[in-house]
Each structure stands twice: as C-alpha cells, then as structure tokens.
Motif scaffolding. Sequence first.
Motif, PDB file in Angstrom:
ATOM      1  N   GLU A  47       7.546 -14.388   6.308  1.00 16.10           N
ATOM      2  CA  GLU A  47       8.469 -13.674   7.193  1.00 16.10           C
ATOM      3  C   GLU A  47       7.779 -12.535   7.933  1.00 16.10           C
ATOM      4  OE1 GLU A  47      11.552 -14.427   8.053  1.00 16.10           O
ATOM      5  OE2 GLU A  47      11.554 -16.169   6.741  1.00 16.10           O
ATOM      6  N   CYS A  48       6.601 -12.156   7.503  1.00 14.35           N
ATOM      7  CA  CYS A  48       5.917 -10.979   8.053  1.00 14.35           C
ATOM      8  C   CYS A  48       4.900 -11.313   9.142  1.00 14.35           C
ATOM      9  CB  CYS A  48       5.225 -10.222   6.927  1.00 14.35           C
ATOM     10  SG  CYS A  48       3.876 -11.151   6.156  1.00 14.35           S
ATOM     11  N   LEU A  49       4.951 -12.511   9.707  1.00 12.13           N
ATOM     12  CA  LEU A  49       3.933 -12.924  10.670  1.00 12.13           C
ATOM     13  C   LEU A  49       3.915 -12.036  11.913  1.00 12.13           C
ATOM     14  CD1 LEU A  49       4.293 -16.802  10.532  1.00 12.13           C
ATOM     15  CD2 LEU A  49       2.642 -15.355   9.336  1.00 12.13           C
ATOM     16  N   VAL A  50       2.720 -11.643  12.310  1.00 11.81           N
ATOM     17  CA  VAL A  50       2.492 -10.844  13.512  1.00 11.81           C
ATOM     18  C   VAL A  50       1.214 -11.348  14.182  1.00 11.81           C
ATOM     19  CG1 VAL A  50       3.626  -8.741  12.686  1.00 11.81           C
ATOM     20  CG2 VAL A  50       1.203  -9.080  12.218  1.00 11.81           C
ATOM     21  N   GLU A  51       0.978 -10.850  15.377  1.00  9.91           N
ATOM     22  CA  GLU A  51      -0.281 -11.110  16.071  1.00  9.91           C
ATOM     23  C   GLU A  51      -1.200  -9.926  15.828  1.00  9.91           C
ATOM     24  OE1 GLU A  51      -1.605 -10.759  20.580  1.00  9.91           O
ATOM     25  OE2 GLU A  51      -0.176 -12.392  20.262  1.00  9.91           O
ATOM     26  N   ILE A  52      -2.399 -10.175  15.323  1.00 12.55           N
ATOM     27  CA  ILE A  52      -3.371  -9.109  15.059  1.00 12.55           C
ATOM     28  C   ILE A  52      -4.630  -9.404  15.858  1.00 12.55           C
ATOM     29  CG2 ILE A  52      -4.783  -7.941  13.324  1.00 12.55           C
ATOM     30  CD1 ILE A  52      -2.619  -8.635  11.261  1.00 12.55           C
ATOM     31  N   ASP A  53      -4.983  -8.459  16.697  1.00 13.75           N
ATOM     32  CA  ASP A  53      -6.179  -8.582  17.551  1.00 13.75           C
ATOM     33  C   ASP A  53      -6.213  -9.914  18.298  1.00 13.75           C
ATOM     34  OD1 ASP A  53      -7.047  -6.034  16.821  1.00 13.75           O
ATOM     35  OD2 ASP A  53      -8.119  -6.808  15.075  1.00 13.75           O
ATOM     36  N   GLY A  54      -5.049 -10.321  18.832  1.00 15.74           N
ATOM     37  CA  GLY A  54      -4.954 -11.525  19.649  1.00 15.74           C
ATOM     38  C   GLY A  54      -4.804 -12.816  18.877  1.00 15.74           C
ATOM     39  N   ILE A  55      -4.755 -12.774  17.553  1.00 12.14           N
ATOM     40  CA  ILE A  55      -4.621 -13.980  16.733  1.00 12.14           C
ATOM     41  C   ILE A  55      -3.216 -14.015  16.143  1.00 12.14           C
ATOM     42  CG2 ILE A  55      -5.502 -15.281  14.759  1.00 12.14           C
ATOM     43  CD1 ILE A  55      -8.174 -13.792  15.210  1.00 12.14           C
ATOM     44  N   ALA A  56      -2.453 -15.039  16.492  1.00 12.15           N
ATOM     45  CA  ALA A  56      -1.072 -15.175  16.036  1.00 12.15           C
ATOM     46  C   ALA A  56      -1.005 -15.612  14.581  1.00 12.15           C
ATOM     47  CB  ALA A  56      -0.338 -16.185  16.919  1.00 12.15           C
ATOM     48  N   ASN A  57       0.184 -15.493  14.014  1.00  9.82           N
ATOM     49  CA  ASN A  57       0.513 -15.982  12.670  1.00  9.82           C
ATOM     50  C   ASN A  57      -0.302 -15.333  11.559  1.00  9.82           C
ATOM     51  OD1 ASN A  57       2.511 -17.794  13.611  1.00  9.82           O
ATOM     52  ND2 ASN A  57       0.907 -19.218  14.209  1.00  9.82           N
ATOM     53  N   GLN A  58      -0.572 -14.047  11.687  1.00  9.02           N
ATOM     54  CA  GLN A  58      -1.273 -13.309  10.639  1.00  9.02           C
ATOM     55  C   GLN A  58      -0.242 -12.685   9.704  1.00  9.02           C
ATOM     56  OE1 GLN A  58      -4.854 -13.356  10.633  1.00  9.02           O
ATOM     57  NE2 GLN A  58      -4.147 -14.945  12.037  1.00  9.02           N
ATOM     58  N   GLN A  59      -0.469 -12.782   8.411  1.00 12.76           N
ATOM     59  CA  GLN A  59       0.471 -12.231   7.438  1.00 12.76           C
ATOM     60  C   GLN A  59       0.257 -10.724   7.304  1.00 12.76           C
ATOM     61  OE1 GLN A  59      -0.405 -15.483   4.479  1.00 12.76           O
ATOM     62  NE2 GLN A  59       1.736 -15.004   3.985  1.00 12.76           N
TER      63      GLN A  59
END
Length: 86
Positions: A47-59
């Motif tokens: 449920e916590c997926l975000v985009e980190i440094d341009g990479i999607a689906n990071q927990q």
Amino acid sequence: MDDQPIIACPGDTVAVCMLRAGIPYNRLSPVSGAPRLPYCMIGHCFECLVEIDGIANQQACLTVVRDGMKIRRQLGAPLALKHPEV
C-alpha cells in the motif's frame, strides 16, 4: 515529497517521514482512484508504493531515506502498466 521538503531523521523510512509530515496519501489506487496510505509497515501489503528518484513502485516502508531523494506520489498505475489505446 512532490517537490516539497519533509523532515527526516537518520534511519527513518520514507513511509515514516511521510506519515510524520501528515501527508494525506502516498498513491491513488489504479482500480478505484482511492487514496492509499502505508498499512503494514513491513513490506507485505504494497500500500506504500511511491516513485523514488524516477523509479515507480518502490516500497516506502522498506526504503531508508537519504539526503536529496526525489519522492513522488503514484497517481494510478505507472505508465508501464497502462494498456495502450486501441
């Protein structure tokens, strides 16, 4: 977060920082568009997926913060998961 700085302490995860900052949601469900927040905080629910440094689906609950991270909310399905228009 979304071009706004948030406070982080050494060893914090992205999810902890977002919750502490009062961010109302980290992503929108690709199915219903409902806002979602971290739930289990141990990497099981996604449920916590975000985009980190341009990479999607990071927990966010498993990712330890570091200075200069660029974090964005995910608004629905990432482009790679969307079906092409027919």
